[in-house]
Design a protein around this motif. Structure first.
Motif, short mmCIF file in Angstrom:
data_model
loop_
_atom_site.label_atom_id
_atom_site.label_comp_id
_atom_site.label_asym_id
_atom_site.label_seq_id
_atom_site.Cartn_x
_atom_site.Cartn_y
_atom_site.Cartn_z
N PRO A 195 0.71 -1.19 0.13
CA PRO A 195 0.07 -0.07 -0.03
C PRO A 195 0.99 1.30 0.03
N GLY A 196 0.45 2.01 -0.77
CA GLY A 196 1.16 3.31 -0.97
C GLY A 196 2.52 3.37 -1.83
N HIS A 197 2.88 2.04 -2.13
CA HIS A 197 4.15 1.73 -3.11
C HIS A 197 3.80 1.16 -4.32
N GLY A 198 2.82 0.51 -4.50
CA GLY A 198 2.21 -0.37 -5.54
C GLY A 198 2.74 -1.86 -5.53
N GLY A 199 3.24 -2.43 -6.26
CA GLY A 199 3.82 -3.73 -6.56
C GLY A 199 5.18 -4.22 -6.30
N ILE A 200 5.61 -5.24 -6.15
CA ILE A 200 7.12 -5.57 -6.04
C ILE A 200 7.79 -5.19 -7.14
N LEU A 201 7.37 -5.10 -8.40
CA LEU A 201 8.03 -4.57 -9.56
C LEU A 201 8.15 -3.14 -9.40
N ASP A 202 7.06 -2.49 -8.91
CA ASP A 202 7.33 -0.94 -8.74
C ASP A 202 8.50 -0.59 -7.70
N ARG A 203 8.67 -1.41 -6.68
CA ARG A 203 9.64 -1.12 -5.71
C ARG A 203 11.14 -1.88 -5.90
N THR A 204 11.03 -2.67 -7.04
CA THR A 204 12.47 -3.23 -7.35
C THR A 204 12.94 -2.98 -8.70
N ASP A 205 12.13 -2.04 -9.28
CA ASP A 205 12.63 -1.76 -10.81
C ASP A 205 13.87 -1.20 -10.94
N SER A 206 14.41 -0.26 -10.19
CA SER A 206 15.86 0.22 -10.05
C SER A 206 16.77 -1.05 -10.02
N TRP A 207 16.63 -1.79 -8.71
CA TRP A 207 17.39 -2.89 -8.41
C TRP A 207 17.78 -3.67 -9.71
N LEU A 208 16.73 -3.89 -10.62
CA LEU A 208 17.02 -4.64 -11.82
C LEU A 208 18.02 -4.11 -12.69
N PHE A 209 18.29 -3.01 -12.57
CA PHE A 209 19.37 -2.30 -13.38
C PHE A 209 20.51 -2.12 -12.59
N VAL A 210 20.47 -1.77 -11.39
CA VAL A 210 21.53 -1.54 -10.23
C VAL A 210 22.48 -2.77 -9.86
N PHE A 211 21.88 -3.79 -9.90
CA PHE A 211 22.76 -4.76 -9.22
C PHE A 211 23.53 -5.57 -10.42
N PRO A 212 23.02 -5.84 -11.76
CA PRO A 212 23.86 -6.24 -12.70
C PRO A 212 25.06 -5.14 -13.09
N LEU A 213 24.66 -4.04 -12.81
CA LEU A 213 25.74 -2.98 -13.14
C LEU A 213 26.82 -2.87 -11.99
N LEU A 214 26.34 -3.22 -10.90
CA LEU A 214 27.33 -3.10 -9.63
C LEU A 214 28.30 -4.12 -9.78
N HIS A 215 27.57 -5.57 -10.22
CA HIS A 215 28.65 -6.84 -10.70
C HIS A 215 29.82 -6.11 -11.49
N MET A 216 29.26 -5.62 -12.63
CA MET A 216 30.14 -5.19 -13.89
C MET A 216 31.36 -4.20 -13.22
N LEU A 217 30.72 -3.13 -12.35
CA LEU A 217 31.61 -2.33 -11.75
C LEU A 217 32.84 -3.02 -10.85
N GLN A 218 32.42 -4.02 -10.24
CA GLN A 218 33.25 -4.78 -9.14
C GLN A 218 34.27 -5.38 -10.00
N LEU A 219 34.23 -5.74 -11.35
CA LEU A 219 35.00 -6.41 -12.29
C LEU A 219 36.23 -5.52 -12.82
N LEU A 220 35.93 -4.33 -12.41
CA LEU A 220 36.99 -3.13 -13.07
C LEU A 220 38.17 -3.02 -12.08
#
Length: 263
Positions: free
Chosen positions: A238-263
């Motif tokens: 309530p007030g936030h929507g669904g799971i996808l609404d709350r994790t849409d940023s994570w779905l971009f952030v965590f793969p990119l964080l993994h790539m940044l850790q490889l640098l």
């Protein structure tokens, strides 16, 4: 606003301890969250979870989430993840034939893309927890939350010029930069008060990059919702929507964080 804050506090109180514990409880939580996110995305397209395409989508995203440490189990089954993906592409196309094109090629492409989108992001959520350690998970989460909050409050206070009105009419340029600034401040706090074993420059630059990625992820899901004419992906929070609404940023952030850790 009050409801949003209460929901956020309760959700964080339930979610963060499980992330901290890790192990099987964490894996179960991620699998459940990914399944709910897939169900929400299917609902936007009006594809029933109890249909063959719906069940295939859930099964495929579960396969994608298998941690790297369990890779030997998949070799025992005789196929790698990429081979499973190819098999499921064929199965979705078989469904188009079985339904006499009531389930269309476009529907099949949607199911495949959403499982890749959701599965890829949550897979690297697991990988970051298992390989990078819990501190990196909290780094990504707090960067994302700080960016989201900074963009919201600074955008409301100072935002005049719209960032991308055709996709998300409430986002502003000021909010975009405010989100980046807030993420960098949180990164500085990590450096000052936590034993974060990473170069300071990497931490600060990564925070800025991840903030941008998170905001783009938010816009990507906004574009999806706007295309299908829905306000929220669901109503679980309530007030936030669904799971996808709350994790849409994570779905971009965590793969990119993994790539940044490889640098």
């Amino acid at each position: 606003m009050k409801q949003r804050m209460i929901t956020g506090i309760i959700a964080a109180a339930a979610f963060l301890p499980i992330v901290l514990i890790g192990g099987l409880p964490f894996l179960i939580l991620v699998y459940v969250m990914s399944a709910v996110a897939v169900i929400e995305a299917l609902k936007m397209k009006q594809i029933s979870i109890f249909s063959i395409p719906g069940l295939l989508s859930i099964l495929l995203v579960f396969i994608m989430l298998v941690p790297q440490s369990d890779r030997a189990d998949w070799q025992f089954l005789g196929m790698e993840k990429f081979e499973y993906l190819g098999l499921f592409v064929l199965l979705f196309l078989v469904v188009t034939v079985m339904t006499k094109n009531q389930f269309t090629f476009e529907d099949a492409a949607y199911c495949i893309l959403l499982t890749l989108y959701i599965g890829f992001g949550f897979y690297y959520f697991i990988e970051t927890r298992e390989a990078g350690g819990v501190l990196y998970v909290f780094f990504a989460l707090f960067i994302t939350w700080a960016s989201d909050s900074g963009a919201y409050f600074i955008g409301r206070s100072f935002g005049k010029r719209k960032l991308w009105p055709d996709i998300s009419p409430n986002k502003t340029v000021a909010g975009f930069y405010g989100g980046i600034g807030s993420a960098v401040v949180v990164a500085a706090v990590f450096l000052l008060f936590l034993d974060f074993q990473a170069p300071a420059l990497w931490v600060l630059v990564s925070a800025a990059i991840l903030s941008v990625a998170g905001q783009v992820g938010d816009l990507a899901e906004s574009a999806l919702k706007r295309h299908y004419g829905v306000k929220d992906s669901g109503n679980l929070l309530p007030g936030h929507g669904g799971i996808l609404d709350r994790t849409d940023s994570w779905l971009f952030v965590f793969p990119l964080l993994h790539m940044l850790q490889l640098l």
